[in-house]
Design an enzyme around this catalytic site. Sequence first.
Site, short mmCIF file in Angstrom:
data_model
loop_
_atom_site.label_atom_id
_atom_site.label_comp_id
_atom_site.label_asym_id
_atom_site.label_seq_id
_atom_site.Cartn_x
_atom_site.Cartn_y
_atom_site.Cartn_z
N GLU A 195 5.55 -6.14 5.13
CA GLU A 195 5.62 -5.41 3.87
C GLU A 195 7.01 -5.51 3.25
OE1 GLU A 195 4.18 -1.44 4.44
OE2 GLU A 195 2.12 -2.12 4.70
N LYS B 178 2.46 13.27 -0.70
CA LYS B 178 3.57 12.54 -0.08
C LYS B 178 4.94 12.99 -0.58
CE LYS B 178 0.49 9.98 1.93
NZ LYS B 178 0.37 9.73 3.33
N GLY C 143 1.66 2.47 9.34
CA GLY C 143 0.55 1.62 9.74
C GLY C 143 0.95 0.44 10.60
N ASP D 272 0.83 -1.21 0.00
CA ASP D 272 0.00 0.00 0.00
C ASP D 272 0.86 1.26 0.00
OD1 ASP D 272 0.88 -0.05 2.59
OD2 ASP D 272 -1.08 -0.03 3.52
N GLY D 273 0.28 2.38 0.33
CA GLY D 273 0.90 3.68 0.15
C GLY D 273 2.09 4.01 1.02
N ALA D 274 2.83 4.99 0.53
CA ALA D 274 4.00 5.51 1.26
C ALA D 274 3.55 6.62 2.19
CB ALA D 274 5.01 6.06 0.27
N ASP D 275 4.37 6.89 3.19
CA ASP D 275 4.12 8.01 4.07
C ASP D 275 4.83 9.26 3.58
OD1 ASP D 275 2.46 6.64 5.97
OD2 ASP D 275 4.23 5.57 6.59
N GLY E 73 5.56 2.58 6.54
CA GLY E 73 5.33 1.79 7.73
C GLY E 73 4.60 2.49 8.84
#
Length: 96
Positions: free
Chosen positions: A24, A42, A18, A2-5, A16
């Site tokens: 991951e 982002k 989450g 899923d997505g990046a921070d 990470g």
Amino acid sequence: IDGADEVDSDLNAIKGGGACQLREKVLAEAATTFILVADSRKDSKILGTNWKQGVPIEVAPFAWATVFQNLVKMGCEKPALRMGKMKAGPVVTDNG
């Protein structure tokens, strides 16, 4: 994955937030193709500029004290356990 921070112009990413970093990372290493989804919110010239919560690191519970000491030796001024928002104590990942 899923997505990046946060993502910089060289496509380095902080990932990470989450709390499932290990799983991951294992999936990313095993994959033939790695796709990380991120929109313009982002974007960052320097990692850590937009994502203010710090770089998440998944640590086995028995190793946290040693990891903290090593982070300080590496130049991290204030390593901290991320505390759970809706429970007492630190965030617990999928791996415990």
